[in-house]
Motif scaffolding. Structure first.
Motif, PDB file in Angstrom:
ATOM      1  N   ARG A   1      28.246   4.464  53.948  1.00  0.00           N
ATOM      2  CA  ARG A   1      29.569   5.078  53.985  1.00  0.00           C
ATOM      3  C   ARG A   1      30.127   5.068  55.408  1.00  0.00           C
ATOM      4  NH1 ARG A   1      28.636  10.590  50.375  1.00  0.00           N
ATOM      5  NH2 ARG A   1      27.188   9.714  48.882  1.00  0.00           N
TER       6      ARG A   1
ATOM      7  N   ARG B   1      33.700   6.350  56.157  1.00  0.00           N
ATOM      8  CA  ARG B   1      33.863   7.766  55.905  1.00  0.00           C
ATOM      9  C   ARG B   1      33.187   8.588  56.996  1.00  0.00           C
ATOM     10  NH1 ARG B   1      31.805  11.017  50.536  1.00  0.00           N
ATOM     11  NH2 ARG B   1      32.818  13.006  50.994  1.00  0.00           N
TER      12      ARG B   1
ATOM     13  N   THR C   1      34.884  11.318  59.996  1.00  0.00           N
ATOM     14  CA  THR C   1      34.595  12.743  60.002  1.00  0.00           C
ATOM     15  C   THR C   1      33.849  13.183  61.252  1.00  0.00           C
ATOM     16  OG1 THR C   1      32.533  12.351  58.773  1.00  0.00           O
ATOM     17  CG2 THR C   1      34.519  12.849  57.482  1.00  0.00           C
TER      18      THR C   1
ATOM     19  N   ASP D   1      29.372  20.784  57.400  1.00  0.00           N
ATOM     20  CA  ASP D   1      30.279  20.223  56.395  1.00  0.00           C
ATOM     21  C   ASP D   1      30.062  18.715  56.239  1.00  0.00           C
ATOM     22  OD1 ASP D   1      31.362  22.710  55.999  1.00  0.00           O
ATOM     23  OD2 ASP D   1      33.114  22.371  57.271  1.00  0.00           O
ATOM     24  N   ALA D   2      29.836  18.031  57.360  1.00  0.00           N
ATOM     25  CA  ALA D   2      29.611  16.583  57.297  1.00  0.00           C
ATOM     26  C   ALA D   2      28.312  16.266  56.553  1.00  0.00           C
ATOM     27  CB  ALA D   2      29.569  15.997  58.706  1.00  0.00           C
TER      28      ALA D   2
ATOM     29  N   ARG E   1      26.981  18.125  54.209  1.00  0.00           N
ATOM     30  CA  ARG E   1      27.230  18.400  52.788  1.00  0.00           C
ATOM     31  C   ARG E   1      27.975  17.246  52.115  1.00  0.00           C
ATOM     32  NH1 ARG E   1      28.219  23.962  54.751  1.00  0.00           N
ATOM     33  NH2 ARG E   1      26.558  25.298  53.952  1.00  0.00           N
ATOM     34  N   ARG E   2      28.888  16.630  52.848  1.00  0.00           N
ATOM     35  CA  ARG E   2      29.624  15.507  52.270  1.00  0.00           C
ATOM     36  C   ARG E   2      28.720  14.311  52.014  1.00  0.00           C
ATOM     37  NH1 ARG E   2      33.867  17.457  55.746  1.00  0.00           N
ATOM     38  NH2 ARG E   2      33.152  16.131  57.463  1.00  0.00           N
ATOM     39  N   ARG E   3      27.607  14.226  52.697  1.00  0.00           N
ATOM     40  CA  ARG E   3      26.677  13.123  52.502  1.00  0.00           C
ATOM     41  C   ARG E   3      25.766  13.316  51.299  1.00  0.00           C
ATOM     42  NH1 ARG E   3      26.432   9.561  56.944  1.00  0.00           N
ATOM     43  NH2 ARG E   3      25.144   8.369  55.511  1.00  0.00           N
TER      44      ARG E   3
ATOM     45  N   ARG F   1      26.681  14.731  44.336  1.00  0.00           N
ATOM     46  CA  ARG F   1      27.389  15.812  43.666  1.00  0.00           C
ATOM     47  C   ARG F   1      26.403  16.891  43.223  1.00  0.00           C
ATOM     48  NH1 ARG F   1      32.465  15.405  42.134  1.00  0.00           N
ATOM     49  NH2 ARG F   1      32.127  16.832  40.409  1.00  0.00           N
TER      50      ARG F   1
ATOM     51  N   LYS G   1      34.830  25.279  46.284  1.00  0.00           N
ATOM     52  CA  LYS G   1      34.062  24.536  47.289  1.00  0.00           C
ATOM     53  C   LYS G   1      33.445  23.271  46.689  1.00  0.00           C
ATOM     54  CE  LYS G   1      32.102  24.480  51.461  1.00  0.00           C
ATOM     55  NZ  LYS G   1      31.199  25.596  51.863  1.00  0.00           N
ATOM     56  N   THR G   2      32.874  23.384  45.500  1.00  0.00           N
ATOM     57  CA  THR G   2      32.193  22.234  44.895  1.00  0.00           C
ATOM     58  C   THR G   2      33.136  21.362  44.075  1.00  0.00           C
ATOM     59  OG1 THR G   2      31.620  23.510  42.902  1.00  0.00           O
ATOM     60  CG2 THR G   2      30.048  23.556  44.740  1.00  0.00           C
TER      61      THR G   2
END
Length: 252
Positions: free
Chosen positions: A10, A13, A17, A77-78, A80-82, A85, A140-141
């Protein structure tokens, strides 16, 4: 088997970020290393200062404090984005924490894989508090679970019927060990920090801590030593990517 819950790639992306370090005179690898030390281990800002001094890096504990406050949440946060789901089975639990001598409640949700979905520090553990946490979780999710698992606290049932009535609710003390176990690192830090000074400070720290600390805590008991070293190498590489250390000459 080595965990495959976190993936590389990614590139575009990740690049988009990365936080901005404009105006900071210290190299990125110094900043990210200090933040890593503070959130990964039960250290004070002064202890991080001392560890960096041993490496020949002179940085004040107040500077470390500012770095952790400025970059801790963005790093979390970064990370968590990795992650993939969230799973469709959420375990929720609340535990009291002492803040400036007063009892408050830390609400936490994890999925069936043990990934921390969110935390929220609140004054109470009544229906309104449970409802607020449910709504924050779904925002959040950006998802709704198939099942939620809680203890016997009645506030969960009342809020569940109002906010997510179509979701299955399993209420049983023995089923919720997964959420309860995730409180242990928080308790360790709470003791090391000798409590929190305010609700806002607790929320800021725990929100970043719950995103960074688990990243460096893979399920060690499920891996061989070789697998664990490989997994940690992958996770350090991801850390370097999201903090922007990649491309720098050396790590701190």
């Amino acid at each position: 088997m080595v965990s495959k819950s976190i993936t590389l790639g990614r590139g575009s992306r990740v690049a988009s970020t990365r936080p901005s370090y404009k105006g900071h005179r210290y190299p990125v690898e110094i900043i990210s290393h200090c933040v890593w030390l503070y959130f990964r281990f039960p250290l004070s800002f002064r202890e991080v200062e001392e560890l960096m001094l041993e490496r020949g890096v002179v940085v004040s504990y107040e500077t470390v404090r500012r770095w952790c406050r400025k970059f801790g949440q963005s790093y979390a946060d970064a990370l968590r984005r990795r992650r993939p789901r969230p799973g469709d089975k959420w375990h929720l639990d609340e535990v009291f924490v002492k803040i400036n001598g007063e009892r408050k409640y830390l609400w936490r949700a994890v999925d069936q894989n043990g990934n921390v979905l969110d935390i929220l520090v609140q004054n109470r553990r009544d229906k309104d508090a449970a409802r607020r946490f449910f709504r924050k979780l779904m925002t959040k999710t950006r998802s709704v679970p198939r099942v939620i698992v809680t203890d016997k606290l009645r506030s969960y049932g009342a809020a569940h019927r109002e906010v997510m009535p179509s979701v299955e609710h399993r209420s049983h003390k023995g089923l919720n060990n997964r959420a309860e176990n995730t409180h242990q690192p928080t308790r360790q830090r709470e003791r090391a920090m000798k409590g929190f000074r305010s609700v806002g400070a607790a929320q800021r720290f725990l929100s970043a801590f719950s995103g960074i600390s688990p990243h460096f805590r893979p399920s060690r008991h499920l891996m061989t030593a070789t697998e664990h070293r490989l997994e940690m190498t992958i996770r350090f590489t991801i850390w370097d990517q999201i903090t922007g250390v990649v491309g720098q000459p050396t790590r701190a």
